[in-house]
Every structure is written in C-alpha cells, then in structure tokens.
Design a protein around this motif. Structure first.
Motif, PDB file in Angstrom:
ATOM      1  N   VAL A 179      35.940  61.748 -26.805  1.00 43.99           N
ATOM      2  CA  VAL A 179      36.617  60.536 -26.330  1.00 43.99           C
ATOM      3  C   VAL A 179      37.475  60.855 -25.103  1.00 43.99           C
ATOM      4  O   VAL A 179      37.505  60.099 -24.119  1.00 43.99           O
ATOM      5  N   ILE A 180      38.177  61.984 -25.140  1.00 41.62           N
ATOM      6  CA  ILE A 180      39.005  62.383 -24.002  1.00 41.62           C
ATOM      7  C   ILE A 180      38.149  62.619 -22.767  1.00 41.62           C
ATOM      8  O   ILE A 180      38.482  62.156 -21.663  1.00 41.62           O
ATOM      9  N   TYR A 181      37.021  63.319 -22.938  1.00 41.71           N
ATOM     10  CA  TYR A 181      36.154  63.596 -21.782  1.00 41.71           C
ATOM     11  C   TYR A 181      35.564  62.306 -21.208  1.00 41.71           C
ATOM     12  O   TYR A 181      35.430  62.164 -19.989  1.00 41.71           O
ATOM     13  N   ILE A 182      35.224  61.371 -22.084  1.00 42.96           N
ATOM     14  CA  ILE A 182      34.722  60.075 -21.604  1.00 42.96           C
ATOM     15  C   ILE A 182      35.827  59.344 -20.829  1.00 42.96           C
ATOM     16  O   ILE A 182      35.600  58.811 -19.743  1.00 42.96           O
ATOM     17  N   GLY A 183      37.038  59.346 -21.389  1.00 45.65           N
ATOM     18  CA  GLY A 183      38.157  58.692 -20.730  1.00 45.65           C
ATOM     19  C   GLY A 183      38.496  59.326 -19.391  1.00 45.65           C
ATOM     20  O   GLY A 183      38.768  58.626 -18.399  1.00 45.65           O
ATOM     21  N   MET A 184      38.475  60.648 -19.335  1.00 43.31           N
ATOM     22  CA  MET A 184      38.775  61.341 -18.079  1.00 43.31           C
ATOM     23  C   MET A 184      37.711  61.049 -17.026  1.00 43.31           C
ATOM     24  O   MET A 184      38.023  60.878 -15.840  1.00 43.31           O
ATOM     25  N   THR A 185      36.461  61.003 -17.450  1.00 43.24           N
ATOM     26  CA  THR A 185      35.375  60.684 -16.524  1.00 43.24           C
ATOM     27  C   THR A 185      35.566  59.291 -15.939  1.00 43.24           C
ATOM     28  O   THR A 185      35.370  59.067 -14.741  1.00 43.24           O
ATOM     29  N   TYR A 186      35.989  58.356 -16.795  1.00 44.20           N
ATOM     30  CA  TYR A 186      36.189  56.977 -16.337  1.00 44.20           C
ATOM     31  C   TYR A 186      37.401  56.844 -15.410  1.00 44.20           C
ATOM     32  O   TYR A 186      37.331  56.215 -14.353  1.00 44.20           O
ATOM     33  N   PHE A 187      38.531  57.454 -15.787  1.00 42.72           N
ATOM     34  CA  PHE A 187      39.770  57.273 -15.029  1.00 42.72           C
ATOM     35  C   PHE A 187      39.847  58.145 -13.773  1.00 42.72           C
ATOM     36  O   PHE A 187      40.351  57.712 -12.738  1.00 42.72           O
ATOM     37  N   TYR A 188      39.369  59.393 -13.874  1.00 38.51           N
ATOM     38  CA  TYR A 188      39.533  60.320 -12.755  1.00 38.51           C
ATOM     39  C   TYR A 188      38.257  60.537 -11.948  1.00 38.51           C
ATOM     40  O   TYR A 188      38.310  61.073 -10.832  1.00 38.51           O
ATOM     41  N   GLY A 189      37.114  60.152 -12.492  1.00 38.92           N
ATOM     42  CA  GLY A 189      35.864  60.440 -11.810  1.00 38.92           C
ATOM     43  C   GLY A 189      35.540  61.919 -11.902  1.00 38.92           C
ATOM     44  O   GLY A 189      36.128  62.655 -12.694  1.00 38.92           O
ATOM     45  N   ASP A 190      34.647  62.351 -11.073  1.00 38.50           N
ATOM     46  CA  ASP A 190      34.191  63.745 -11.100  1.00 38.50           C
ATOM     47  C   ASP A 190      34.256  64.315  -9.687  1.00 38.50           C
ATOM     48  O   ASP A 190      33.479  63.933  -8.814  1.00 38.50           O
ATOM     49  N   LYS A 191      35.219  65.218  -9.451  1.00 38.72           N
ATOM     50  CA  LYS A 191      35.376  65.830  -8.132  1.00 38.72           C
ATOM     51  C   LYS A 191      34.741  67.219  -8.140  1.00 38.72           C
ATOM     52  O   LYS A 191      34.983  68.007  -9.051  1.00 38.72           O
ATOM     53  N   TYR A 192      33.960  67.492  -7.120  1.00 38.13           N
ATOM     54  CA  TYR A 192      33.302  68.796  -7.079  1.00 38.13           C
ATOM     55  C   TYR A 192      32.861  69.137  -5.658  1.00 38.13           C
ATOM     56  O   TYR A 192      32.760  68.278  -4.782  1.00 38.13           O
ATOM     57  N   ILE A 193      32.596  70.419  -5.466  1.00 39.07           N
ATOM     58  CA  ILE A 193      32.027  70.900  -4.215  1.00 39.07           C
ATOM     59  C   ILE A 193      30.571  71.250  -4.498  1.00 39.07           C
ATOM     60  O   ILE A 193      30.287  72.051  -5.404  1.00 39.07           O
TER      61      ILE A 193
END
Length: 449
Positions: free
Chosen positions: A119-133
């Motif tokens: 649930v936390i990982y789903i929430g973080m994906t929704y709120f913060y998106g996914d930043k990467y290089i």
C-alpha cells in the motif's frame, strides 16, 4: 535537533509497524471469538508506561521498545504463561479453535506487514511519481567509487550493460543490484567485458565503506568545500567547476584525481567556470597531489538536471496506474531482501558481519524530515519484519505456522509440553540473534566500520 528528528522518525515508524502487525493477530482472533488478554506496544517488563482495560483486553505501552505483542488466551507464546495451559481448555481459548482458524490468526501479522508495504509503495508511486536516470543517459559510463569493485575489475568509464543477466535500464537500480550480484557485463571502449564478483564481495564492501554507493554518475569537478589554510583558499570558491589543468581538458572528477598526481608540489595553470564564465587561475598542488579542497562525490537528481549533467526522467501515474507499478516495486524489494537473507545464511560471503540491530535501523533514517524517505524506509522495514517473522523459528509466527501445518497434515497436534520446550528454545535463539545483531552495532561503532 538532528538527533531528535532521526529519533522521532525511528520511533514513529517502529510504533506504526508494531501496532499494525499485532493488529493483524488481534482482528482475526476477535473474529473467531478468541479472547485477547493484552495488546501492547513495546514490552512491559515489570511495569507499563500506560495501560487501560477495555472489555476483556488490557491495552498498554511498555517501556522497553524492542517490539510489541498480543497475549491470546490459551496460547503458548513469549509470556510463557504455562499455568493457564494446565487448566481445562475453554471454548474462547486459542487452543480450542480449529487449526485453520489458528493458522489465520498466526498469519495475520505478517499478512498486514506485506499489505502495508505494498500500500505504501502504491501510494508513493501515485504521490511522488518515479524519478530516475536512464542508464543510456550515462554516455561516458560511471564513476567507480568502491575499491572492492575496482579490485574485481570494473573501471571508471565502464558502461553497465547487465547485472546477473538482467539488463540495467535505470541507473538508480545499479547500486542495490550490485551488492548481491555475482556477475556484471560492461561496455569498455566499445568492447564487452564480463566481470565476476568474488563470493565475499559483501564482506569486502563492509570493510571498505564508501559514501554514496559503489558507482555514481560521472560528474565535473565541482568544489564543495575549501580549507581556509589551503593556499588555494583565495583562488577557489564553492560551486566552481575545474575545467582544465595545464591545458588538459578535465571533463570528470575521476579524471581530475589521477591528473593531479602528475603535478605534485607544483603550481599549475587551470581554467575554472564560475557563474557560467571561464577564468584562468593558478592552483598550488601539495606534495601528496591534492589542492586541500573537497569536491562533490555526487549530486542529487534535481541538482544534476539543473546543472545539465544528465536528464532526469519523471514518470507520473494515475491511481489506477500506480497499483501495478507499486505492486511490482514491492515485489522487487521483497526479492532483493530475500537475496540478502540468502547471502547472510552463507558464511563464505561474510554478509552475516553486516547484520545490524536497532542502531542500524536508526541510522538509515535521515537527519532532516522527509515524508518520502520516511515512507520508503517504513515500507522496506515492513517487508523485513514480515519475512523475519515467517522464519520457522519457535517463538516467531513462522514457528507457530510450522507446527500448525504439521498438525493439519498429520492430524496430530503437538503436546502442550512439547510446545513449551519449543517456545523456550525459540526464545533463546531469538535472544541470541538479538544479541548478535546489536553486538554487531556496538562492535562497528567501536572500530568505526
């Protein structure tokens, strides 16, 4: 103030995980009409900081923050209440319930741990998106800042192609995967090379700690600090870029370190960039080949993009899209932790030396408050707590599950006396593991590793 912020995050995360884990046992126990005598955050050895009885259950907070527990009537647990077990079984006791109900009660805690993490990982994906290089962004390869990795054969400038047969698409995943890797394939000047990592690679990493990871993006020489006693104090300023040494173009910081070796004890002409303007200066190199200044070993993703070093990709997701992405992230973390446990169980890797206790957990929290970091750490700790509780050790949930499965398959229930002995042995094992983990913390604090 920094220590207060770290401690607050540590206690908040620990309390959340413990309460929800125990709630995972409490709820099915109540659904199956099993009496729960106590529900405690932390252990109440001799006394409680707070307690209140509501109905048949006493809710409280203990003073010893080593975990928490629910005391379920008719169950041999860490309370070792053997007197109750000598009485005739009552219909509201755990031991009187069907095996399938007891199994659900025992699996409730770890089930909540895994659900919470996902649930936390789903929430973080929704709120913060996914930043990467993107790994393809690093046109000139990576900077190897780990001595054991260099000794294994990797060089700065290598482009990572794959780790253990899996192609590396996102550079951000490199360091986590390298820790448990056995083999990596790199592109070195257009030629593919396979590098075998030694079986005790983790042990070597622990002996040669490097801040920032094993590999980082190659970046220019950015002055991050300058000693007031340095002969270059008046010449250099923080955030200066050193672009040339004696006419030699210096593109990356790893090249700068080796270039200085040729000018020990000399004054060298240099070109720096300050406020987007080039300046010609002279720098004094000491006898050890240093300028008595510090340069950044890495920059955070947002600053790197502002400096134009590489493009930062950010993927945003709707709530529906966040579900599969978050679930996959949780699975990846679970698999990664499983690999680490496997290495810890293999003495030849030396990974067991890195097992830590409460100080190790405390240390991973940042000194500044960050909800993103807090939830990321809490999700990982939830997975770790779930996996550890599933280990088939008496006194842990996994030990109870093991005996329940035996009962359901064989049709024979282990005797109460056997369960008492098993619980005692399990408790001794847990104390030994706790002493080992926290003893490792103390040892590392003393020797500074």
């Amino acid at each position: 103030m920094d220590i207060v912020i770290k401690l607050t995050q540590f206690l908040l995360s620990l309390s959340l995980l413990i309460v929800l884990h125990e709630l995972g046992h409490f709820i099915p126990a109540k659904l199956f009409k099993t009496r729960v005598e106590k529900f405690y955050l932390f252990f109440d050895v001799k006394f409680s900081l707070f307690k209140k009885k509501i109905g048949e259950t006493t809710y409280g907070i203990g003073w010893l923050p080593l975990g928490g527990y629910v005391k379920i009537a008719g169950m041999i647990d860490e309370s070792m209440d053997t007197e109750q077990m000598k009485q005739e079984p009552q219909p509201w006791e755990f031991r009187s319930k069907p095996a399938w109900q007891r199994l659900i009660i025992m699996l409730g805690g770890v089930t909540v741990n895994f659900i919470l993490a996902f649930v936390i990982y789903i929430g973080m994906t929704y709120f913060y998106g996914d930043k990467y290089i993107a790994n393809s962004e690093l046109k000139d390869g990576v900077w190897v800042v780990s001595e054991p990795l260099e000794q294994a054969g990797m060089q700065s400038g290598d482009k990572i192609i794959s780790i253990d047969g899996h192609s590396l698409d996102r550079f951000n995943e490199a360091n986590a995967e390298l820790i448990t890797a056995k083999e990596l394939v790199v592109d070195r000047n257009g030629e593919q090379k396979t590098i075998q990592l030694p079986v005790d690679f983790v042990d070597q990493l622990m002996k040669n700690k490097t801040e920032g990871g094993l590999v980082i993006p190659r970046i220019p020489v950015i002055v991050s600090a300058i000693d007031e006693t340095s002969p270059n104090f008046e010449t250099l300023q923080v955030k200066d870029f050193i672009k040339q040494l004696n006419g030699q173009e210096i593109k990356y910081a790893d090249e700068f370190k080796s270039a200085l070796e040729a000018y020990k004890g000399q004054t060298v002409d240099a070109v720096i960039v300050r406020d987007n303007k080039e300046q010609n200066v002279q720098l004094k190199v000491d006898a050890e080949g240093k300028l008595n200044m510090a340069f950044a070993m890495g920059v955070n993703l947002n600053d790197a993009e502002k400096l134009g070093l590489f493009k930062l990709n950010t993927d945003h997701y709707t709530l529906a899209e966040s579900i599969p992405v978050g679930l996959q992230l949780g699975v990846d973390k679970l698999v990664g932790y499983g690999k680490q446990l496997k290495m810890i169980a293999s003495p030849e890797t030396g990974a067991y030396k890195g097992v830590g206790g409460f100080k190790a957990i405390f240390d991973i929290f940042p000194q500044t408050w960050s909800w993103e970091a807090f939830w990321s750490i809490t999700a990982l700790l939830s997975i770790m707590l779930g996996v550890m509780n599933l280990l088939p050790i008496p006194a842990l949930d996994g030990g109870h599950v093991m005996f329940l499965l035996y009962e359901m398959i064989s049709g024979r229930k282990p005797s109460d006396k056997f369960m008492e002995y098993a619980q005692t042995i399990g408790f001794v094992l847990l104390i030994a593991l706790l002493l080992f983990a926290n003893g490792n913390d103390i040892y590392k604090s003393i020797v500074g590793k």
